[in-house]
Write a protein that holds these residues in place. Structure first.
Motif, PDB file in Angstrom:
ATOM      1  N   PRO A  59       0.834  -1.205   0.000  1.00 49.51           N
ATOM      2  CA  PRO A  59       0.000   0.000   0.000  1.00 49.51           C
ATOM      3  C   PRO A  59       0.870   1.256   0.000  1.00 49.51           C
ATOM      4  CG  PRO A  59      -0.858  -1.611   1.553  1.00 49.51           C
ATOM      5  CD  PRO A  59       0.457  -2.137   1.087  1.00 49.51           C
ATOM      6  N   PRO A  60       0.618   2.198  -0.909  1.00 45.50           N
ATOM      7  CA  PRO A  60       1.487   3.378  -1.021  1.00 45.50           C
ATOM      8  C   PRO A  60       1.237   4.377   0.102  1.00 45.50           C
ATOM      9  CG  PRO A  60      -0.354   3.558  -2.539  1.00 45.50           C
ATOM     10  CD  PRO A  60      -0.466   2.203  -1.913  1.00 45.50           C
ATOM     11  N   VAL A  61       2.223   5.227   0.346  1.00 44.57           N
ATOM     12  CA  VAL A  61       2.073   6.273   1.376  1.00 44.57           C
ATOM     13  C   VAL A  61       1.423   7.516   0.799  1.00 44.57           C
ATOM     14  CG1 VAL A  61       4.036   5.429   2.700  1.00 44.57           C
ATOM     15  CG2 VAL A  61       4.409   7.131   0.913  1.00 44.57           C
ATOM     16  N   SER A  62       1.322   7.607  -0.527  1.00 44.85           N
ATOM     17  CA  SER A  62       0.626   8.713  -1.186  1.00 44.85           C
ATOM     18  C   SER A  62      -0.019   8.172  -2.452  1.00 44.85           C
ATOM     19  CB  SER A  62       1.602   9.856  -1.522  1.00 44.85           C
ATOM     20  OG  SER A  62       2.613   9.403  -2.409  1.00 44.85           O
ATOM     21  N   THR A  63      -0.841   8.976  -3.100  1.00 40.82           N
ATOM     22  CA  THR A  63      -1.534   8.539  -4.312  1.00 40.82           C
ATOM     23  C   THR A  63      -0.542   8.026  -5.352  1.00 40.82           C
ATOM     24  OG1 THR A  63      -3.338  10.090  -3.959  1.00 40.82           O
ATOM     25  CG2 THR A  63      -3.031   9.255  -6.199  1.00 40.82           C
ATOM     26  N   SER A  64      -0.848   6.853  -5.900  1.00 40.57           N
ATOM     27  CA  SER A  64       0.017   6.240  -6.912  1.00 40.57           C
ATOM     28  C   SER A  64      -0.799   5.937  -8.161  1.00 40.57           C
ATOM     29  CB  SER A  64       0.627   4.940  -6.373  1.00 40.57           C
ATOM     30  OG  SER A  64       1.308   4.222  -7.390  1.00 40.57           O
ATOM     31  N   LEU A  65      -0.249   6.290  -9.328  1.00 38.31           N
ATOM     32  CA  LEU A  65      -0.849   5.926 -10.613  1.00 38.31           C
ATOM     33  C   LEU A  65       0.211   5.228 -11.442  1.00 38.31           C
ATOM     34  CD1 LEU A  65      -3.235   6.029 -12.629  1.00 38.31           C
ATOM     35  CD2 LEU A  65      -2.263   8.169 -13.491  1.00 38.31           C
ATOM     36  N   GLN A  66      -0.098   4.016 -11.847  1.00 36.97           N
ATOM     37  CA  GLN A  66       0.816   3.217 -12.668  1.00 36.97           C
ATOM     38  C   GLN A  66       0.123   2.784 -13.941  1.00 36.97           C
ATOM     39  OE1 GLN A  66       1.626  -0.214 -10.335  1.00 36.97           O
ATOM     40  NE2 GLN A  66       3.062   0.805  -8.943  1.00 36.97           N
ATOM     41  N   LEU A  67       0.889   2.655 -14.999  1.00 39.13           N
ATOM     42  CA  LEU A  67       0.456   1.953 -16.196  1.00 39.13           C
ATOM     43  C   LEU A  67       1.154   0.599 -16.202  1.00 39.13           C
ATOM     44  CD1 LEU A  67       0.665   4.755 -18.916  1.00 39.13           C
ATOM     45  CD2 LEU A  67      -1.394   3.876 -17.803  1.00 39.13           C
ATOM     46  N   ARG A  68       0.392  -0.442 -16.391  1.00 42.21           N
ATOM     47  CA  ARG A  68       0.980  -1.776 -16.503  1.00 42.21           C
ATOM     48  C   ARG A  68       0.667  -2.302 -17.899  1.00 42.21           C
ATOM     49  NH1 ARG A  68      -0.220  -4.617 -10.591  1.00 42.21           N
ATOM     50  NH2 ARG A  68       0.193  -2.732  -9.342  1.00 42.21           N
ATOM     51  N   ILE A  69       1.732  -2.564 -18.626  1.00 41.23           N
ATOM     52  CA  ILE A  69       1.621  -3.039 -20.006  1.00 41.23           C
ATOM     53  C   ILE A  69       1.833  -4.550 -20.001  1.00 41.23           C
ATOM     54  CG2 ILE A  69       2.583  -2.870 -22.321  1.00 41.23           C
ATOM     55  CD1 ILE A  69       3.530  -0.046 -21.600  1.00 41.23           C
ATOM     56  N   TYR A  70       0.820  -5.271 -20.448  1.00 42.41           N
ATOM     57  CA  TYR A  70       0.844  -6.740 -20.419  1.00 42.41           C
ATOM     58  C   TYR A  70       1.210  -7.268 -21.804  1.00 42.41           C
ATOM     59  CZ  TYR A  70      -1.499  -6.158 -15.959  1.00 42.41           C
ATOM     60  OH  TYR A  70      -1.803  -5.791 -14.673  1.00 42.41           O
ATOM     61  N   ILE A  71       2.228  -8.109 -21.838  1.00 42.28           N
ATOM     62  CA  ILE A  71       2.771  -8.645 -23.091  1.00 42.28           C
ATOM     63  C   ILE A  71       2.436 -10.130 -23.166  1.00 42.28           C
ATOM     64  CG2 ILE A  71       4.866  -8.989 -24.446  1.00 42.28           C
ATOM     65  CD1 ILE A  71       6.126  -6.717 -22.706  1.00 42.28           C
ATOM     66  N   THR A  72       1.658 -10.508 -24.186  1.00 41.91           N
ATOM     67  CA  THR A  72       1.291 -11.914 -24.362  1.00 41.91           C
ATOM     68  C   THR A  72       1.865 -12.406 -25.685  1.00 41.91           C
ATOM     69  OG1 THR A  72      -0.802 -11.442 -23.230  1.00 41.91           O
ATOM     70  CG2 THR A  72      -0.601 -13.578 -24.338  1.00 41.91           C
ATOM     71  N   PRO A  73       3.049 -13.006 -25.663  1.00 39.95           N
ATOM     72  CA  PRO A  73       3.677 -13.479 -26.911  1.00 39.95           C
ATOM     73  C   PRO A  73       3.084 -14.809 -27.347  1.00 39.95           C
ATOM     74  CG  PRO A  73       5.078 -14.009 -25.061  1.00 39.95           C
ATOM     75  CD  PRO A  73       3.878 -13.294 -24.490  1.00 39.95           C
ATOM     76  N   LEU A  74       3.511 -15.271 -28.507  1.00 33.01           N
ATOM     77  CA  LEU A  74       3.216 -16.638 -28.905  1.00 33.01           C
ATOM     78  C   LEU A  74       4.212 -17.576 -28.225  1.00 33.01           C
ATOM     79  CD1 LEU A  74       2.470 -16.378 -32.734  1.00 33.01           C
ATOM     80  CD2 LEU A  74       0.850 -16.947 -30.921  1.00 33.01           C
ATOM     81  N   PHE A  75       3.725 -18.718 -27.778  1.00 34.37           N
ATOM     82  CA  PHE A  75       4.561 -19.704 -27.102  1.00 34.37           C
ATOM     83  C   PHE A  75       4.771 -20.909 -28.016  1.00 34.37           C
ATOM     84  CE2 PHE A  75       1.843 -17.545 -23.962  1.00 34.37           C
ATOM     85  CZ  PHE A  75       2.811 -16.891 -23.216  1.00 34.37           C
ATOM     86  N   TRP A  76       5.724 -21.744 -27.639  1.00 33.19           N
ATOM     87  CA  TRP A  76       5.897 -22.984 -28.395  1.00 33.19           C
ATOM     88  C   TRP A  76       4.619 -23.815 -28.351  1.00 33.19           C
ATOM     89  CZ3 TRP A  76       9.003 -24.349 -32.066  1.00 33.19           C
ATOM     90  CH2 TRP A  76      10.255 -23.757 -32.179  1.00 33.19           C
ATOM     91  N   ALA A  77       3.869 -23.714 -27.255  1.00 33.30           N
ATOM     92  CA  ALA A  77       2.585 -24.420 -27.201  1.00 33.30           C
ATOM     93  C   ALA A  77       1.652 -23.940 -28.311  1.00 33.30           C
ATOM     94  CB  ALA A  77       1.929 -24.210 -25.835  1.00 33.30           C
ATOM     95  N   ASP A  78       1.677 -22.628 -28.602  1.00 32.60           N
ATOM     96  CA  ASP A  78       0.863 -22.100 -29.697  1.00 32.60           C
ATOM     97  C   ASP A  78       1.375 -22.618 -31.044  1.00 32.60           C
ATOM     98  OD1 ASP A  78      -0.819 -20.370 -28.067  1.00 32.60           O
ATOM     99  OD2 ASP A  78       0.982 -19.157 -27.783  1.00 32.60           O
ATOM    100  N   PHE A  79       2.704 -22.672 -31.175  1.00 33.13           N
ATOM    101  CA  PHE A  79       3.293 -23.175 -32.428  1.00 33.13           C
ATOM    102  C   PHE A  79       2.832 -24.607 -32.689  1.00 33.13           C
ATOM    103  CE2 PHE A  79       6.546 -24.707 -35.301  1.00 33.13           C
ATOM    104  CZ  PHE A  79       6.849 -23.588 -36.087  1.00 33.13           C
ATOM    105  N   LEU A  80       2.768 -25.408 -31.611  1.00 40.11           N
ATOM    106  CA  LEU A  80       2.338 -26.793 -31.776  1.00 40.11           C
ATOM    107  C   LEU A  80       0.854 -26.891 -32.133  1.00 40.11           C
ATOM    108  CD1 LEU A  80       4.305 -28.559 -28.907  1.00 40.11           C
ATOM    109  CD2 LEU A  80       4.810 -28.547 -31.356  1.00 40.11           C
ATOM    110  N   LYS A  81       0.055 -25.909 -31.689  1.00 45.87           N
ATOM    111  CA  LYS A  81      -1.358 -25.894 -32.103  1.00 45.87           C
ATOM    112  C   LYS A  81      -1.462 -25.632 -33.604  1.00 45.87           C
ATOM    113  CE  LYS A  81      -2.930 -24.202 -27.591  1.00 45.87           C
ATOM    114  NZ  LYS A  81      -3.491 -23.031 -26.856  1.00 45.87           N
ATOM    115  N   PHE A  82      -0.627 -24.719 -34.104  1.00 50.05           N
ATOM    116  CA  PHE A  82      -0.565 -24.510 -35.555  1.00 50.05           C
ATOM    117  C   PHE A  82      -0.133 -25.798 -36.249  1.00 50.05           C
ATOM    118  CE2 PHE A  82      -0.620 -20.018 -34.523  1.00 50.05           C
ATOM    119  CZ  PHE A  82      -1.188 -19.414 -35.632  1.00 50.05           C
ATOM    120  N   ALA A  83       0.857 -26.466 -35.665  1.00 52.82           N
ATOM    121  CA  ALA A  83       1.369 -27.694 -36.261  1.00 52.82           C
ATOM    122  C   ALA A  83       0.287 -28.773 -36.317  1.00 52.82           C
ATOM    123  CB  ALA A  83       2.580 -28.197 -35.474  1.00 52.82           C
TER     124      ALA A  83
END
Length: 413
Positions: free
Chosen positions: A219-243
């Motif tokens: 918990p912050p001691v003063s007002t906090s504003l953050q941007l959180r950027i979520y990165i969802t890459p392709l995984f080898w599991a996804d590659f195998l689904k293509f396969a």
């Protein structure tokens, strides 16, 4: 690891700017899927993306945005009170803030000042990118220690924040069948690892948290504003689904249905077990290059085109071989040799949601265009002047290239 970035008053325009002085190459070799990274940027480096003064405008304008209100529960937990942002009355977010509740503003990727960065990161990581804002009043309860399925870039916009980061060994991913799978103990106890580091963030700081690393923002001691950027890459599991789909196109056996009644019949399951080994043998004949081509096309189409004034195409009538052109920033493209319906070999460049095909000798010219950010029309190899102009005009019209002003200087690649 902690680093100090050089002084810069302009908002970061690229991933390289975000992680400076670390290079992209060092990031992917040392930190990606391995460790956290903390970079201290001086000043309000990220306020130009989204700030406290933008919250009301976002609530009023967003079509898909959501607001998660974190309501405290017994024993230190929280529960989420979830709202569609467009359904909230004016002042609701401010009211929750004054009551001391932390809030998550979800789906900010289409906020105008973030669109360019989101598209750029999507190209760099070949990934889906989402952005949430975390608005936390002083002393508000935050989410207990948890781990994410996505890699996260945290941009501290306003106020300070303190993080606890834990050791990790499990690279998480979002599994569609997770409710039906049995997980090893390491996965089940992944948030119970020792604290690795404590990080204090100030406005302008960046923190990279690899997916699977348990983390907790105190918990912050003063007002906090953050941007959180979520990165969802392709995984080898996804590659195998293509396969698997690639193999199914070429194998009748993979297109057969599972035997009816298998859920309640041990005998049927035994027959399936024998067939399973035969099915797995089919994958040995799957073409890696064929699957890779399908994956590349998928990412190219998913990336699409930026909103960067493509109506400038109307000025292409002035194009000459002495004109300078550029590939539109953050548009992915890939080149393949394919066969048309009459089995004629074609050189094809895929970009955005389109493609351009030509005879095999066009490959050299297309390869040149793919590998250059800027170039003069006359530099395109393998074509005469007429061919150069026809090709470039077509690619301008289709959205891959655009004409640069005459005073532009050709940059070194």
């Amino acid at each position: 690891m902690n680093y100090e970035a050089p002084i810069c008053d302009e908002p970061a325009a690229s991933f390289a700017d975000l992680i400076s002085p670390i290079s992209n190459e060092e990031f992917f070799s040392v930190y990606w899927e391995k460790s956290y990274l903390h970079v201290r940027h001086p000043g309000s480096q990220f306020a130009g993306y989204f700030s406290l003064r933008n919250i009301e405008a976002w609530v009023r304008s967003t079509r898909s945005g959501m607001v998660f209100v974190l309501l405290p529960e017994a024993e230190g937990g929280v529960r989420f009170d979830i709202h569609q942002a467009r359904d909230l009355a004016p002042g609701t977010v401010l009211g929750n803030f004054r009551r001391g509740f932390a809030q998550i503003l979800k789906r900010l990727a289409d906020w105008p000042n973030l669109q360019g960065l989101v598209r750029h990161l999507s190209r760099v990581f070949h990934a889906d990118i989402q952005v949430n804002a975390f608005l936390t009043p002083a002393g508000a309860r935050t989410h207990p220690t948890y781990s994410d399925n996505d890699d996260i870039l945290v941009l501290q916009v306003e106020g300070d924040a303190d993080w606890q980061l834990h050791e990790f060994s499990v690279l998480q991913l979002d599994l569609s069948q997770k409710r039906n799978l049995e997980f090893p103990e390491e996965w089940q106890r992944r948030t119970e690892t020792p604290v690795l580091a404590e990080v204090h963030m100030q406005p302008g700081d960046l923190l990279f948290i690899p997916r699977g690393m348990p983390h907790f923002a105190t918990p912050p001691v003063s007002t906090s504003l953050q941007l959180r950027i979520y990165i969802t890459p392709l995984f080898w599991a996804d590659f195998l689904k293509f396969a698997a789909e690639y193999a199914a196109v070429h194998s009748q056996e993979l297109r057969r249905a599972l035997p009816p009644g298998f859920v309640g019949s041990d005998e049927t399951c035994d027959l399936m077990r024998a067939s399973f080994q035969q099915v797995m043998e089919i994958f040995k004949g799957v073409s890696f290059d064929g699957v890779l081509a399908a994956v590349k096309r998928n990412r190219v189409a998913h990336q699409g085109f930026p909103c960067d004034g493509q109506f400038d195409v109307l000025g292409a009538e002035s194009l000459t071989v002495d004109s300078e052109v550029e590939r539109r920033p953050d548009v992915l493209c890939t080149i393949e040799e394919v066969f048309d319906s009459e089995r004629n070999r074609k050189s094809t460049i895929f970009f955005g949601d389109g493609r351009l095909s030509g005879p095999p000798h066009l490959y050299r010219a297309l390869d040149f265009i793919r590998n250059r950010n800027r170039f003069w029309v006359a530099e395109i190899p393998g074509l005469d002047e007429k061919g150069q102009l026809v090709l470039v005009r077509r690619l301008i019209a289709e959205g891959l290239l655009r004409l640069l002003p005459e005073e532009g200087a050709c940059a070194e690649d």
